[in-house]
Design an enzyme around this catalytic site. Structure first.
Site, PDB file in Angstrom:
ATOM      1  N   GLY A  14       0.778  -1.237   0.000  1.00 17.49           N
ATOM      2  CA  GLY A  14       0.000   0.000   0.000  1.00 17.49           C
ATOM      3  C   GLY A  14       0.806   1.282   0.000  1.00 17.49           C
ATOM      4  O   GLY A  14       0.364   2.296   0.558  1.00 17.49           O
ATOM      5  N   SER A  15       1.965   1.294  -0.658  1.00 16.01           N
ATOM      6  CA  SER A  15       2.716   2.555  -0.679  1.00 16.01           C
ATOM      7  C   SER A  15       2.059   3.573  -1.612  1.00 16.01           C
ATOM      8  O   SER A  15       2.045   4.770  -1.316  1.00 16.01           O
ATOM      9  CB  SER A  15       4.186   2.323  -1.057  1.00 16.01           C
ATOM     10  OG  SER A  15       4.318   1.984  -2.408  1.00 16.01           O
ATOM     11  N   ASN A  16       1.481   3.125  -2.713  1.00 17.10           N
ATOM     12  CA  ASN A  16       0.729   4.064  -3.568  1.00 17.10           C
ATOM     13  C   ASN A  16      -0.515   4.574  -2.844  1.00 17.10           C
ATOM     14  O   ASN A  16      -0.872   5.743  -2.962  1.00 17.10           O
ATOM     15  CB  ASN A  16       0.344   3.390  -4.885  1.00 17.10           C
ATOM     16  CG  ASN A  16       1.486   3.434  -5.879  1.00 17.10           C
ATOM     17  OD1 ASN A  16       1.833   4.497  -6.389  1.00 17.10           O
ATOM     18  ND2 ASN A  16       2.089   2.293  -6.122  1.00 17.10           N
ATOM     19  N   MET A  93      -4.310  -6.997  -6.913  1.00 18.08           N
ATOM     20  CA  MET A  93      -3.879  -8.080  -7.785  1.00 18.08           C
ATOM     21  C   MET A  93      -4.994  -9.069  -8.120  1.00 18.08           C
ATOM     22  O   MET A  93      -4.777 -10.278  -8.139  1.00 18.08           O
ATOM     23  CB  MET A  93      -2.677  -8.805  -7.156  1.00 18.08           C
ATOM     24  CG  MET A  93      -1.458  -7.915  -7.010  1.00 18.08           C
ATOM     25  SD  MET A  93      -1.016  -7.132  -8.575  1.00 18.08           S
ATOM     26  CE  MET A  93       0.652  -6.561  -8.247  1.00 18.08           C
ATOM     27  N   ARG A  94      -6.185  -8.564  -8.390  1.00 16.45           N
ATOM     28  CA  ARG A  94      -7.291  -9.418  -8.846  1.00 16.45           C
ATOM     29  C   ARG A  94      -7.822  -8.868 -10.159  1.00 16.45           C
ATOM     30  O   ARG A  94      -7.895  -7.647 -10.325  1.00 16.45           O
ATOM     31  CB  ARG A  94      -8.471  -9.403  -7.854  1.00 16.45           C
ATOM     32  CG  ARG A  94      -8.175  -9.909  -6.488  1.00 16.45           C
ATOM     33  CD  ARG A  94      -7.917 -11.383  -6.421  1.00 16.45           C
ATOM     34  NE  ARG A  94      -9.033 -12.222  -6.849  1.00 16.45           N
ATOM     35  CZ  ARG A  94      -8.909 -13.525  -7.062  1.00 16.45           C
ATOM     36  NH1 ARG A  94      -7.740 -14.122  -6.914  1.00 16.45           N
ATOM     37  NH2 ARG A  94      -9.948 -14.236  -7.434  1.00 16.45           N
ATOM     38  N   ASN A 110      -5.867   2.760 -12.586  1.00 18.58           N
ATOM     39  CA  ASN A 110      -4.882   1.776 -12.135  1.00 18.58           C
ATOM     40  C   ASN A 110      -3.498   2.371 -12.342  1.00 18.58           C
ATOM     41  O   ASN A 110      -3.297   3.207 -13.218  1.00 18.58           O
ATOM     42  CB  ASN A 110      -5.011   0.490 -12.956  1.00 18.58           C
ATOM     43  CG  ASN A 110      -4.023  -0.579 -12.530  1.00 18.58           C
ATOM     44  OD1 ASN A 110      -3.830  -0.819 -11.331  1.00 18.58           O
ATOM     45  ND2 ASN A 110      -3.380  -1.218 -13.496  1.00 18.58           N
ATOM     46  N   HIS A 112       0.375   1.073 -13.246  1.00 23.40           N
ATOM     47  CA  HIS A 112       1.144  -0.091 -13.693  1.00 23.40           C
ATOM     48  C   HIS A 112       2.600   0.329 -13.828  1.00 23.40           C
ATOM     49  O   HIS A 112       2.888   1.395 -14.384  1.00 23.40           O
ATOM     50  CB  HIS A 112       0.602  -0.607 -15.028  1.00 23.40           C
ATOM     51  CG  HIS A 112       1.324  -1.825 -15.523  1.00 23.40           C
ATOM     52  ND1 HIS A 112       1.131  -3.077 -14.963  1.00 23.40           N
ATOM     53  CD2 HIS A 112       2.265  -1.981 -16.481  1.00 23.40           C
ATOM     54  CE1 HIS A 112       1.916  -3.953 -15.582  1.00 23.40           C
ATOM     55  NE2 HIS A 112       2.619  -3.312 -16.497  1.00 23.40           N
ATOM     56  N   ASP A 148      -4.311  -3.754 -18.393  1.00 15.82           N
ATOM     57  CA  ASP A 148      -3.227  -2.776 -18.616  1.00 15.82           C
ATOM     58  C   ASP A 148      -3.342  -2.075 -19.967  1.00 15.82           C
ATOM     59  O   ASP A 148      -2.324  -1.758 -20.602  1.00 15.82           O
ATOM     60  CB  ASP A 148      -1.847  -3.456 -18.500  1.00 15.82           C
ATOM     61  CG  ASP A 148      -1.615  -4.064 -17.123  1.00 15.82           C
ATOM     62  OD1 ASP A 148      -2.165  -3.545 -16.135  1.00 15.82           O
ATOM     63  OD2 ASP A 148      -0.895  -5.082 -17.031  1.00 15.82           O
TER      64      ASP A 148
HETATM   65  C1  GAR Z   1       3.197  -1.064  -7.560  1.00 15.64           C
HETATM   66  O1  GAR Z   1       4.481  -1.045  -8.125  1.00 15.64           O
HETATM   67  C2  GAR Z   1       2.134  -1.118  -8.646  1.00 15.64           C
HETATM   68  O2  GAR Z   1       2.487  -0.394  -9.796  1.00 15.64           O
HETATM   69  C3  GAR Z   1       2.115  -2.599  -8.938  1.00 15.64           C
HETATM   70  O3  GAR Z   1       2.204  -3.214  -7.674  1.00 15.64           O
HETATM   71  C4  GAR Z   1       2.952  -2.372  -6.797  1.00 15.64           C
HETATM   72  C5  GAR Z   1       2.130  -2.147  -5.547  1.00 15.64           C
HETATM   73  O4  GAR Z   1       2.896  -1.480  -4.584  1.00 15.64           O
HETATM   74  N1  GAR Z   1       0.906  -2.939  -9.630  1.00 15.64           N
HETATM   75  C6  GAR Z   1       0.863  -3.835 -10.601  1.00 15.64           C
HETATM   76  O5  GAR Z   1       1.836  -4.466 -10.969  1.00 15.64           O
HETATM   77  C7  GAR Z   1      -0.506  -4.021 -11.219  1.00 15.64           C
HETATM   78  N2  GAR Z   1      -0.389  -4.649 -12.500  1.00 15.64           N
HETATM   79  P1  GAR Z   1       2.192  -0.747  -3.376  1.00 15.64           P
HETATM   80  O6  GAR Z   1       1.263  -1.772  -2.727  1.00 15.64           O
HETATM   81  O7  GAR Z   1       3.314  -0.380  -2.464  1.00 15.64           O
HETATM   82  O8  GAR Z   1       1.443   0.439  -3.902  1.00 15.64           O
END
Ligand code: GAR
Length: 217
Positions: A14-16, A93-94, A110, A112, A148
């Site tokens: 969950g950093s984003n 991731m679903r 989203n 990516h 994507d």
């Molecule tokens: C992020 O790098 C995001 O871009 C990627 O998962 C990570 C989640 O990090 N998402 C994907 O690959 C989706 N196809 P986070 O939980 O720290 O935000």
């Protein structure tokens, strides 16, 4: 003006999500993160959300097995309970059914970790390194039934270094994600984004300031 009511959907750290929460914390921000929903009960992001005083919900996908529609029904009740108007997927991731995606089309973003349309799907950093590209980055886009592939809203680029591993590249790209995702949500919440076919048109936006060339001699 009322603030856009946003749900952030996560599966992991969950950093984003944290970047979005921080960016929209001020009462003057154009959007408000009204709930964080995880499909994994043990997602570390849930703790971070609670620490930031954002309500959380868990909709575990496991009991639903392959029945995606039933999982989405449970998700929809959580979204309705908070009057959610807009969804940000942040490491969620679903995959969704086309019906769910179509219902939220134009109202779901989203992030990516590649410069789409390059390196869709799994292991985008491994794909970028294998292709030998010298720049990579991240993309915030609207979600369409094709994974994507939706209209691109914001992108950010980083150089690839000769010694990069998928992990070191992921860390560099992540810092860009934390910049572009809040920006993308702000653009939407300020009503500056229109979807025109496969593309986004953005009012009063200018291209980023400089060249990025890699490698430098
Ligand atoms: C992020 O790098 C995001 O871009 C990627 O998962 C990570 C989640 O990090 N998402 C994907 O690959 C989706 N196809 P986070 O939980 O720290 O935000």
């Amino acid at each position: 003006m009322s603030r856009l009511r946003v749900a952030v959907l996560i599966s992991g750290r969950g950093s984003n999500m944290t970047a979005l929460i921080d960016a929209m914390k001020a009462a003057s921000a154009p959007a408000e993160i009204v709930v964080v929903i995880s499909n994994r009960p043990d997602a570390a992001g849930l703790v971070r959300a609670r620490n930031a005083d954002v309500p959380t919900a868990i909709v575990d996908h496991k009991p639903y097995g392959k029945d995606r529609a039933a999982f989405e029904e449970a998700l929809t009740s959580e979204l309705k309970a908070r009057d959610v108007e807009f969804i940000c997927l942040a490491g969620f991731m679903r995959l969704f059914t086309p019906q769910f995606v179509t219902h939220w089309y134009g109202r779901m973003l989203n992030v990516h970790p590649s410069l789409l349309p390059l390196f869709k799907g799994l292991d985008p950093h491994g794909q970028a390194l294998a292709a030998g590209v010298k720049l990579s980055g991240a993309t915030v886009h609207f979600v369409t039934p094709e994974t994507d592939a939706g209209p691109i809203l914001v992108q950010g680029a980083v150089p690839i270094q000769a010694a990069d591993t998928p992990e070191s590249l992921a860390a560099r790209v992540l810092t860009v994600e934390h910049r572009i995702y809040p920006l993308a949500l702000r653009l939407v919440a300020e009503g500056r984004v229109r979807i025109a076919g496969d593309r986004c048109e953005i009012d009063d936006a200018r291209a980023g300031g400089s060249f990025l060339i890699s490698p430098e001699a």
